[in-house]
Write an enzyme that holds these catalytic residues in place. Structure first.
Site, mmCIF file in Angstrom:
data_model
loop_
_atom_site.group_PDB
_atom_site.id
_atom_site.type_symbol
_atom_site.label_atom_id
_atom_site.label_comp_id
_atom_site.label_asym_id
_atom_site.label_seq_id
_atom_site.Cartn_x
_atom_site.Cartn_y
_atom_site.Cartn_z
ATOM 1 N N GLY A 1 0.841 -1.179 0.000
ATOM 2 C CA GLY A 1 0.000 0.000 0.000
ATOM 3 C C GLY A 1 0.884 1.241 0.000
ATOM 4 O O GLY A 1 1.971 1.231 0.591
ATOM 5 N N CYS A 2 0.452 2.301 -0.674
ATOM 6 C CA CYS A 2 1.299 3.495 -0.763
ATOM 7 C C CYS A 2 1.484 4.155 0.601
ATOM 8 O O CYS A 2 2.584 4.611 0.933
ATOM 9 C CB CYS A 2 0.736 4.485 -1.782
ATOM 10 S SG CYS A 2 -1.002 4.924 -1.567
ATOM 11 N N ASN A 3 0.430 4.203 1.412
ATOM 12 C CA ASN A 3 0.569 4.747 2.766
ATOM 13 C C ASN A 3 1.469 3.851 3.617
ATOM 14 O O ASN A 3 2.310 4.341 4.386
ATOM 15 C CB ASN A 3 -0.801 4.861 3.444
ATOM 16 C CG ASN A 3 -1.705 5.891 2.801
ATOM 17 O OD1 ASN A 3 -1.244 6.768 2.076
ATOM 18 N ND2 ASN A 3 -2.993 5.788 3.042
ATOM 19 N N ALA A 4 1.268 2.554 3.458
ATOM 20 C CA ALA A 4 2.072 1.601 4.234
ATOM 21 C C ALA A 4 3.548 1.713 3.878
ATOM 22 O O ALA A 4 4.419 1.634 4.761
ATOM 23 C CB ALA A 4 1.568 0.185 4.003
ATOM 24 N N THR B 1 5.164 4.404 2.795
ATOM 25 C CA THR B 1 5.707 5.658 3.323
ATOM 26 C C THR B 1 6.037 5.527 4.808
ATOM 27 O O THR B 1 7.127 5.916 5.249
ATOM 28 C CB THR B 1 4.713 6.813 3.107
ATOM 29 O OG1 THR B 1 4.214 6.778 1.763
ATOM 30 C CG2 THR B 1 5.378 8.154 3.355
#
Length: 342
Positions: A148-151, A153
């Site tokens: 996931g992109c948030n994960a 980061t």
């Protein structure tokens, strides 16, 4: 030698980003592009910014001959992806950009996604696709699960610190801001310009965001005991970018030194001078991550910042980085373009 690749779900943002990146890759050839509602159309009509490229017409997945395909990028919706991947030949390597194979535990998948995983054998086979930390496994993998992109980061900010034991594992707060492209290209009322512009808001606060499952899995494995972070994402009226502001308890100089050591040989991870602040505008359209440490006025506390482009390093760029490894190519191929500015 040119490797033939297919992109499934090429009419979405991550699919278009893959096309943009692969267009300048010397060893990859786009042999097939699939879409659902847009099947039969040219990519130039779906994404006019790609009209200068000579690309195959969008077709349905059933129309693709996979016998000559070396690697498939699967940019399909969650749940759809696992059903499609189960039908692909075992000779084809796969990088999945959905959430279907990120969680190793079937019960964790059921908890965070609300239903049982339909392909548990594939789930067990998949390698987690955070390239900088799973290189060896990714090189040998047939199926890689993009993060996931948030994960991603949050993990760039925290993984080295958790592994080195330099922060209090029970006092981690991730305050994250993300651009709207992370929500995909489907029409949603809350993402209309009049609904989103001129303001920003928190969403999935508390314990409901699905990327918490990735944080739990990865951080707990690193620490050797359960680690649960406090995480709140916010939606910004911006197209691209993620900025994570991570509050931790630890000595700033030790934390800064740990990040520098962890990323000193990483081509895409840049640790800024202590006190400098990263910005999403400085990584826009690139595969780079900018990190920094800022001491707090209270002793033993500091803030760690991480900025990346959610469509590139957070998704399609990460996918291409993984594909390069899986195909035995230089990891950085097609990915060293400078960020777009202004």
């Amino acid at each position: 030698m040119s490797h033939k690749i297919a992109i499934l779900g090429a009419s979405g943002y991550t699919g278009a980003e893959l096309v943009r990146l692969i267009a300048t890759h010397p060893d990859l050839q786009i042999a097939a592009l699939s879409a659902d509602r847009k099947a039969g159309e040219e990519m130039a009509s779906v994404f006019p910014h790609l009209r200068h490229l000579d690309l195959p017409r969008l077709v349905t997945i059933d129309e693709i001959d996979f016998s000559g395909i070396d690697l498939v990028f699967c940019a399909l919706p969650h749940a759809t992806s696992q059903a499609v991947i189960a039908t692909l030949p075992r000779t084809v390597k796969i990088v999945d950009l959905s959430a279907d194979f990120r969680l190793r535990d079937p019960e964790a998948y059921k908890k965070w996604y609300g239903k049982a995983h339909e392909q548990p054998e594939l789930q067990a086979e998949a390698v987690y696709g955070l390239t900088e930390f799973y290189r060896g496994e990714i090189r040998k993998a047939r199926l890689v699960a993009g993060t996931g992109c948030n994960a991603a980061t949050g993990q760039f900010a925290l993984r080295p610190l958790i592994a080195a034991g330099v922060i209090d594992l029970d006092e981690i707060v991730i305050d994250l801001k993300a651009g709207v492209s992370g929500a995909g290209r489907s029409l949603k009322e809350n993402l209309l310009h009049a609904e989103l512009a001129e303001g920003w808001h928190a969403y999935a606060a508390g314990s409901t965001h699905r990327h918490l499952g990735e944080f739990d899995q990865e951080f707990s494995a690193l620490a050797g005991r359960p680690v649960e972070v406090q995480f709140t994402p916010h939606l910004l009226p911006a197209n691209r970018g993620i900025l994570a502001t991570v509050y931790v308890h630890g000595e700033p100089e030790e934390i800064d030194a740990t990040l520098r050591k962890a990323y000193e040989n990483e081509p895409f991870c840049v640790v800024l001078p202590m006190g400098d602040l990263p910005s999403t505008r400085h990584v826009r359209g690139s595969n780079f991550v900018h990190l920094s440490v800022v001491p707090d006025r209270r002793a033993g506390r500091c803030t760690v910042f991480a900025a990346l482009d959610n469509l590139t390093k957070g998704s399609s760029g990460q996918a291409l980085q993984n594909a390069n490894l899986m195909l035995g190519l230089d990891e950085t191929m097609g990915l060293m373009a400078a960020p777009l500015f202004p």
